[in-house]
Design a protein around this motif. Structure first.
Motif, PDB file in Angstrom:
ATOM      1  N   ARG A   4       0.839  -1.193   0.000  1.00 14.88           N
ATOM      2  CA  ARG A   4       0.000   0.000   0.000  1.00 14.88           C
ATOM      3  C   ARG A   4       0.879   1.249   0.000  1.00 14.88           C
ATOM      4  N   GLU A   6       3.876   1.602  -1.300  1.00 15.73           N
ATOM      5  CA  GLU A   6       4.417   1.798  -2.650  1.00 15.73           C
ATOM      6  C   GLU A   6       3.347   2.369  -3.582  1.00 15.73           C
ATOM      7  N   ALA A   7       2.128   1.865  -3.453  1.00 17.25           N
ATOM      8  CA  ALA A   7       1.027   2.368  -4.289  1.00 17.25           C
ATOM      9  C   ALA A   7       0.744   3.833  -3.981  1.00 17.25           C
ATOM     10  N   LEU A  10       3.242   5.981  -5.630  1.00 20.38           N
ATOM     11  CA  LEU A  10       2.924   6.130  -7.058  1.00 20.38           C
ATOM     12  C   LEU A  10       1.853   7.201  -7.261  1.00 20.38           C
ATOM     13  N   GLU A  28     -10.438   4.358  -2.141  1.00 22.76           N
ATOM     14  CA  GLU A  28      -9.739   3.239  -1.508  1.00 22.76           C
ATOM     15  C   GLU A  28     -10.495   2.750  -0.274  1.00 22.76           C
ATOM     16  N   MET A  47      -6.576  -1.569  -3.128  1.00 19.18           N
ATOM     17  CA  MET A  47      -5.546  -1.191  -4.103  1.00 19.18           C
ATOM     18  C   MET A  47      -6.189  -0.645  -5.377  1.00 19.18           C
ATOM     19  N   LEU A  51      -5.471   3.248  -6.751  1.00 17.79           N
ATOM     20  CA  LEU A  51      -4.771   3.480  -8.024  1.00 17.79           C
ATOM     21  C   LEU A  51      -5.685   3.862  -9.192  1.00 17.79           C
ATOM     22  N   LEU A  54      -4.829   7.056 -11.257  1.00 16.26           N
ATOM     23  CA  LEU A  54      -3.392   7.334 -11.327  1.00 16.26           C
ATOM     24  C   LEU A  54      -3.027   8.175 -12.546  1.00 16.26           C
ATOM     25  N   THR A  70      -3.194   4.347 -17.024  1.00 18.88           N
ATOM     26  CA  THR A  70      -2.863   3.799 -15.703  1.00 18.88           C
ATOM     27  C   THR A  70      -2.247   2.412 -15.848  1.00 18.88           C
ATOM     28  N   LEU A  74       1.521   1.163 -14.697  1.00 18.62           N
ATOM     29  CA  LEU A  74       1.693   0.077 -13.725  1.00 18.62           C
ATOM     30  C   LEU A  74       2.386  -1.156 -14.294  1.00 18.62           C
ATOM     31  N   TYR A  77       5.122  -2.979 -12.333  1.00 18.43           N
ATOM     32  CA  TYR A  77       4.833  -3.253 -10.927  1.00 18.43           C
ATOM     33  C   TYR A  77       4.016  -4.534 -10.798  1.00 18.43           C
ATOM     34  N   ILE A  79       1.131  -5.905  -9.946  1.00 13.24           N
ATOM     35  CA  ILE A  79      -0.278  -5.566  -9.725  1.00 13.24           C
ATOM     36  C   ILE A  79      -1.121  -6.713 -10.291  1.00 13.24           C
TER      37      ILE A  79
END
Length: 182
Positions: A4, A6-7, A10, A28, A47, A51, A54, A70, A74, A77, A79
């Motif tokens: 979370r 790291e997200a 971003l 979220e 998540m 995101l 984004l 988006t 990503l 990553y 995901i």
């Protein structure tokens, strides 16, 4: 899956508006509460909400690319595909099949609607509003007209009445009212 933290980094890297970051946090937490209600994977659902916008700053003038950018951002990553699918489904780039895809579709406009309702109170606070207040505002076509009422009513696709969904969403947002500044 990325953490979370790291997200969130971003989001802070790609989303320039503080209000849009708050919107991502609101979606979220609503997704988290919905996952808990349906006994789904809370981390995956949250998540997707965090995101989902984004790419907004990159695509605001080209909405046909919203969601697609988006997924591109990503690509390097870890995901899960279900999160990517939910991100695409929230902006009609994928048919909504799973409950997570249906949930993010209805959570997105609802958070903005709830923020607008809080901001018209003298206290400008989520604690100043309740479900009945939201239901009354929902009937006012000129209030928060950017919040698509038809999209919000799709909460019924999840087996939730509008009243149940607004209550859950408001409770979720109240749980992070400090982060939302409301």
């Amino acid at each position: 899956m990325i953490s979370r933290e790291e997200a969130l980094e971003l989001v802070k890297l790609h989303v320039k508006s503080k209000n849009l970051i708050k919107h991502c946090l609101a979606v979220e937490v609503v997704m988290k509460f919905l996952a808990e209600k349906f006994s789904e994977d809370v981390n995956l659902w949250a998540m997707s909400g965090l995101l989902h916008d984004l790419d907004y700053d990159y695509t605001k003038d080209n909405p046909e690319n919203h969601g697609l950018k988006t997924i591109e951002l990503l690509k390097d990553y870890d995901i899960p595909q279900s999160v990517k699918d939910a991100i695409l489904a929230h902006c009609d780039k994928k048919n909504r099949v799973t409950n997570m895809e249906k949930a993010i579709y209805v959570a997105d406009p609802t958070t903005g609607f709830i923020v607008a309702a809080a901001l018209i109170t003298p206290e400008k606070s989520l604690s100043s509003i309740d479900t009945d207040f939201l239901l009354r505002r929902f009937k006012e076509k000129l209030f928060a007209k950017g919040a698509n009422r038809d999209q919000m009513k799709r909460c019924e696709d999840l087996g939730l009445s509008l009243e149940e969904f607004l209550t859950l969403s408001l409770d979720a947002m109240k749980s992070i009212s400090h982060d939302l500044g409301l």
